[in-house]
Write an enzyme that holds these catalytic residues in place. Sequence first.
Site, PDB file in Angstrom:
ATOM      1  N   HIS A  38       0.831  -1.208   0.000  1.00  0.00           N
ATOM      2  CA  HIS A  38       0.000   0.000   0.000  1.00  0.00           C
ATOM      3  C   HIS A  38       0.858   1.248   0.000  1.00  0.00           C
ATOM      4  O   HIS A  38       0.612   2.197  -0.731  1.00  0.00           O
ATOM      5  CB  HIS A  38      -0.928   0.006   1.216  1.00  0.00           C
ATOM      6  CG  HIS A  38      -2.203  -0.727   0.978  1.00  0.00           C
ATOM      7  ND1 HIS A  38      -2.263  -2.095   0.904  1.00  0.00           N
ATOM      8  CD2 HIS A  38      -3.472  -0.287   0.775  1.00  0.00           C
ATOM      9  CE1 HIS A  38      -3.517  -2.458   0.672  1.00  0.00           C
ATOM     10  NE2 HIS A  38      -4.264  -1.380   0.583  1.00  0.00           N
ATOM     11  N   LYS A 103     -10.165  -7.792   7.906  1.00  0.00           N
ATOM     12  CA  LYS A 103     -10.866  -8.001   9.170  1.00  0.00           C
ATOM     13  C   LYS A 103     -10.736  -6.760  10.030  1.00  0.00           C
ATOM     14  O   LYS A 103      -9.737  -6.046   9.960  1.00  0.00           O
ATOM     15  CB  LYS A 103     -10.329  -9.236   9.903  1.00  0.00           C
ATOM     16  CG  LYS A 103      -8.886  -9.115  10.375  1.00  0.00           C
ATOM     17  CD  LYS A 103      -8.545 -10.174  11.410  1.00  0.00           C
ATOM     18  CE  LYS A 103      -7.081 -10.194  11.765  1.00  0.00           C
ATOM     19  NZ  LYS A 103      -6.770  -9.985  13.165  1.00  0.00           N
TER      20      LYS A 103
HETATM   21  S1  SF4 Z   1      -6.428 -15.745  14.290  1.00  0.00           S
HETATM   22 FE1  SF4 Z   1      -4.825 -14.831  15.555  1.00  0.00          FE
HETATM   23  S2  SF4 Z   1      -2.946 -15.106  14.460  1.00  0.00           S
HETATM   24 FE2  SF4 Z   1      -4.620 -15.390  13.014  1.00  0.00          FE
HETATM   25  S3  SF4 Z   1      -4.999 -13.382  12.086  1.00  0.00           S
HETATM   26 FE3  SF4 Z   1      -6.342 -13.559  13.844  1.00  0.00          FE
HETATM   27  S4  SF4 Z   1      -5.179 -12.593  15.517  1.00  0.00           S
HETATM   28 FE4  SF4 Z   1      -3.724 -13.082  13.890  1.00  0.00          FE
END
Ligand code: SF4
Lengths: 183, 280
Positions: A38, A103
């Site tokens: 980015h 996310k």
């Molecule tokens: S599950 Fe845990 S290790 Fe995997 S992306 Fe999410 S915070 Fe990071």
Amino acid sequence: MAEIRISAPLSDEDIKKLNTGDKVLISGVVYTGRDSAHKRMVELLKQGKDLPVDLKGQIIYYVGPAPAKPGKPIGSAGPTTSYRMDPYTPELLSPGLKAMIGKGPRSKEVIESMKKHKAVYLGATGGAAALIAKSIKKAEVVAYEDLGPEAIRRLEVEDFPAIVVNDIHGNDLYEEGVKKYRR
Amino acid sequence: MREIQTDKIIEVVAKLCKDANYYLPQDVMDAFKDGLNKEESEVGKAIFHQLIENAEIAKQDEVPICQDTGFTVVFLELGQEVRIVGGELYEAIEEGVRQGYTEGYLRKSILKDPIRGENTGDNTPAVIYTDIVSGDKLKIIIAPKGGGSENMSEVWMGTPAAGAEGVKNFVVERVRKSGGNPCPPIVVGVGIGGTFDKCAQLAKRALLRPIGSDNKDPFYADMEKELLERINNLGIGPAGLGGRITALAVHIEVFPRHIATFPVAVNIQCHACRHKETII
Ligand code: SF4
């Protein structure tokens, strides 16, 4: 939960159908990109140069996959946290980027900018990385190979599972979903 | 003295790195199934289904549960009657990590310098904590820790007057501010007491406790229950998209404190709650 199939690259018509909370299954082409990619792309735009990929109608997936085992196109590939891309996002929406997959919530500025440019933010389940990798059929590095897991990859996906978090009307599933279940 | 060869240690560490990343512990899987039953949100239920399926795929295909295969955190319990032969203990651990992450197709996420960057290419160095204990065994625990949940962790140098309420409010607020970023459903490790650094270690160690286990002291066991309820009332839910289940467990570990200090640490663990151990 409505389930909608979309295929990338996306048109404005595709984007208009999507509402916060809808489940989508994505097929077609998706580009990967995270922090360093980015930063480099925004620097290019500032200098008035072309990007290494044409973002018009495209989807960027925030991911730094695990290495592929022999015979597999990619290793486990779940989303990374999106807020780190917030400072760069509005500048990538101008040249036509239509959707992002990641996310965690986006900033007010990004949500406003998505409304303006008619783009959406899709949430993939953080940590569901082995499951998501199953929907990725092909992967090739197309830019910034030196960045390793952070290089830009062109993915071909089939029924990649995601949920519409921010639609073009400014709705936000993180806010609304949490409000509903808060006691 | 019992002798342990460094070659054996390298082999064990390499295997633990792979296994920890491929196989979700059973207690976590059970907690997912329990969470699925209790979850009221449709989106939340769908996320639980994904997590269960994800763990099954990872196990079957021997691929990492999550692409972020973490900083390799290693806890050693070294019996004082053990003599390490064939090389240096810490070098053997690093070599094991190097081999495990390379052979296991695990992601290398460690930068040589925190500001100037540059990937070390093999996920070393590991973060190693060693306790010297009685006996003639060596226990090795590998706990890969992802960046997303580590970023939501915090140490608070509170004031003694804050008391139990202060601790609880700090913990709940820390989780609320984290929202969906640490990949809920999470496990919350809390350390109380000790020094600035000690309480952070307590919080990290608390994450190793089996999900559903209580603190041995009923006072803290009650606090764990209360905190779990308050956290789940935040509504954050699986993946942060709203729901009943935000945390699978809250684990508190404590240590005596200085009369003038009141350190509290929260270490957040995502649902990829990975750890594996072997005793040599
Ligand atoms: S599950 Fe845990 S290790 Fe995997 S992306 Fe999410 S915070 Fe990071």
